[in-house]
Design an enzyme around this catalytic site. Structure first.
Site, PDB file in Angstrom:
ATOM      1  N   ASP A 234      39.737-108.392 -14.504  1.00 23.58           N
ATOM      2  CA  ASP A 234      40.931-109.161 -14.836  1.00 23.58           C
ATOM      3  C   ASP A 234      40.555-110.354 -15.714  1.00 23.58           C
ATOM      4  OD1 ASP A 234      43.824-109.767 -14.294  1.00 23.58           O
ATOM      5  OD2 ASP A 234      42.952-111.578 -13.421  1.00 23.58           O
ATOM      6  N   GLU A 283      22.026 -99.438 -12.585  1.00 23.41           N
ATOM      7  CA  GLU A 283      21.075 -99.170 -11.513  1.00 23.41           C
ATOM      8  C   GLU A 283      21.604 -98.117 -10.544  1.00 23.41           C
ATOM      9  OE1 GLU A 283      20.186-102.746  -9.459  1.00 23.41           O
ATOM     10  OE2 GLU A 283      19.623-103.872 -11.268  1.00 23.41           O
TER      11      GLU A 283
END
Length: 566
Positions: A234, A283
């Protein structure tokens, strides 16, 4: 009649479930997000499991089969975090807790697991520009007063004027009024001011504070470890402010948004934040994604957010704001594709969301922006909305749907003042404050409110639903070949199965009469008539799907889009 090459509602039954910590599925090495259709759920308005009138996570979980059968790839959940709800959850008090009105962390875990079992991915909202004023950090900063290290995590500043009675600069809130509120010191005397680009209950974080960056890296890992497939960020353009917080030197600043780089929006420093976040997501197995809500002056600046080492997608607000006009649509389509091609990012397409008037109502009115108050010509709006959806789903890249648009829902433009809850509605200026109209709970079944939104007929609903929505419910439209719901189901099935649709970065435009668009993607042709009259246009091919049903040979129906195999 809706024509399709497949049976609605069955195209996705056999698709594999995306494992939250699995390896990419076969054929996904280029990224599932490049052609994904992502469905936005506004939790308080989707489905209410406990009957309190407010949508919740168990309600969403119970309705996930609808989204599977619709044919979408992922679900984006608007905020469900612990919040005082000053701005419908975009004022977060605890980023690692579910607000009790929506359920518990166990409910969130169950929803994620159920979605994966159904072959749906889950994207959650992340609100890093500001917190709630009830956040522990902000409350401590107020209690401890000037000099507290917690104040470095927000933008606290002394005021201007002889006694500090004036705001530190001239910035205005997006919701209207000054972007600064003065605090009281612990002894009750007037204190410093704090920055809030939105409501006073939403103080802006100071992203120059290492503690803020550390906290959000931890928040990302918390939800990634729970199995979410990505984050919609956002106000992604707002985290970094210009050094020194300089005056803007203008009034009615809201009118300047989207026209220039502002000292509080779209600063270049935001990009290093997202590079760090991208390294974290990379990752994790399973192709986790970042999606930017970035309001920028140009689509070229939007492309900066989706460079190869930053986010995966960015909302295309330039497309959302384009009216139903052939020349304007072609121009923004070309600009969007051209801007994303150099950074090798998918273009995204969206027509509605929780902050704008639904496109079935926007297109029912003359051009007038994305916040409208008039219902307009309902039949015209629906006709254009259906056509606009088929155009959007035919374009290369990823598409976003907003809950209820598959039902052809219009905005509710006649809500009584006493039921409105949009905070900007209660401000003296700023946004129009009519976002409640696109947030009314959606109808599922039945002939009386809340139309299956809650478990009991006659039960509560946090915003009232129009009586005519009984005929627009999921149950009422299912199996009706002329319904908007079946049009969406058919379109998503064809999009999934046709090899020319989905990912890509270009279209081949054909010569057309005024008001008409036509483009090819290999052996697929899309025709769009944005005029109010039939237009002669011969197509040598088989009709796959049409927003206006059957086509007369050699004619394109008014305000319609058709898909062809050529």
């Amino acid at each position: 009649m809706t024509q399709a090459a497949t049976t609605p509602g069955t195209a996705d039954a056999g698709r594999p479930a995306p494992a939250p910590a699995g390896t990419p599925a076969a054929g996904e090495s280029r990224g599932w997000w490049r052609d994904a259709v992502i469905y936005q759920v506004y939790p308080r308005s989707f489905a209410d499991a406990n009957g309190d009138g407010m949508g919740d996570l168990p309600g969403i979980r119970a309705r996930l089969p609808h989204l599977r059968d619709l044919g979408v790839d992922a679900v984006w959940l608007s905020p469900f975090y612990a919040s005082p709800q000053a701005d419908a959850g975009y004022d977060v008090a605890d980023y690692r807790a579910v607000d009790p009105m929506f359920g518990t962390l166990l409910d969130a875990d169950a929803l994620i697991r159920e979605a994966h079992a159904l072959g749906l991915r889950i994207i959650v909202d992340l609100v890093p520009n500001h917190s709630s004023d009830q956040h522990e950090w902000f409350q401590r900063a107020l209690r401890e007063g000037p000099g507290s290290p917690l104040r470095d995590r927000y933008h606290f500043r002394p005021g201007n004027g002889a006694d500090g009675e004036l705001p530190p600069n001239d910035w205005e809130s997006i919701f209207g009024g000054p972007a600064w509120t003065r605090t009281a010191n612990p002894d009750g005397t007037p204190g410093e001011w704090y920055l809030h680009l939105f409501a006073p209950e939403q103080p802006d974080f100071n992203w120059e504070s290492p503690a803020v960056a550390d906290e959000f890296r931890s928040i990302l890992r918390f939800w990634l470890d729970m199995g979410v497939d990505g984050f919609r960020v956002d106000v992604a353009h707002g985290l970094v402010k210009a050094a020194g917080l300089p005056d803007l030197g203008a009034h009615d600043q809201l009118k300047l948004l989207g026209n220039d780089v502002m000292p509080f929006f779209d600063q270049d420093g935001v990009h290093e934040i997202y590079r760090a976040w991208r390294r974290i997501l990379d990752e994790y197995p399973g192709q986790r994604v970042l999606v930017a809500e970035a309001w920028t002056p140009t689509v070229q600046r939007t492309a900066n957010y989706v460079r190869p080492d930053e986010m995966h997608q960015a909302f295309n607000f330039q497309y959302l704001g384009t009216y139903w006009d052939a020349d304007a649509l072609r121009r923004v389509i070309d600009e969007s594709l051209d801007a994303m091609r150099p950074v090798d990012a998918p273009t995204t397409w969206v027509l509605s969301n929780h902050d704008v008037t639904r496109h079935a109502t926007r297109f029912a009115n003359p051009p007038g922006g994305t916040q409208l108050r008039e219902p307009g010509d309902r039949a015209l709006g629906l006709r254009r909305a259906r056509a606009a959806t088929l155009l959007m789903l035919a374009l290369p890249g990823s598409a976003y749907l907003y809950q209820g648009e598959e039902l052809g829902l219009p905005d509710v433009t006649d809500l009584p003042d006493e039921v409105r809850q949009d905070p900007s509605y209660f401000r003296a200026s700023g946004q129009d404050g009519f976002r409640d109209g696109c947030r009314v709970p959606i109808p599922w079944s039945g002939t009386a409110a809340p139309y299956g939104f809650g478990p009991a007929e006659g039960g509560p609903s946090w915003l009232p639903q129009p009586a005519e929505w009984a005929g627009l419910s999921v149950a009422a439209q299912t199996g009706d070949p002329d319904s908007t719901l079946e049009l969406y189901r058919s379109a998503l099935a064809v999009r999934r199965q046709h090899p020319a649709l989905g990912a890509g970065d270009a279209v081949e435009w054909l010569e057309t009469p005024p008001g008409v668009l036509a483009f090819r993607r290999d052996d697929f042709l899309c025709t769009v008539n944005t005029t109010a009259e039939p237009v002669e246009f011969a197509v040598d091919g088989a009709l796959l799907l049409g927003s206006a049903g059957e086509q007369q040979p050699g004619l394109l129906a008014p305000d319609s889009t058709s898909w062809w195999a050529v």
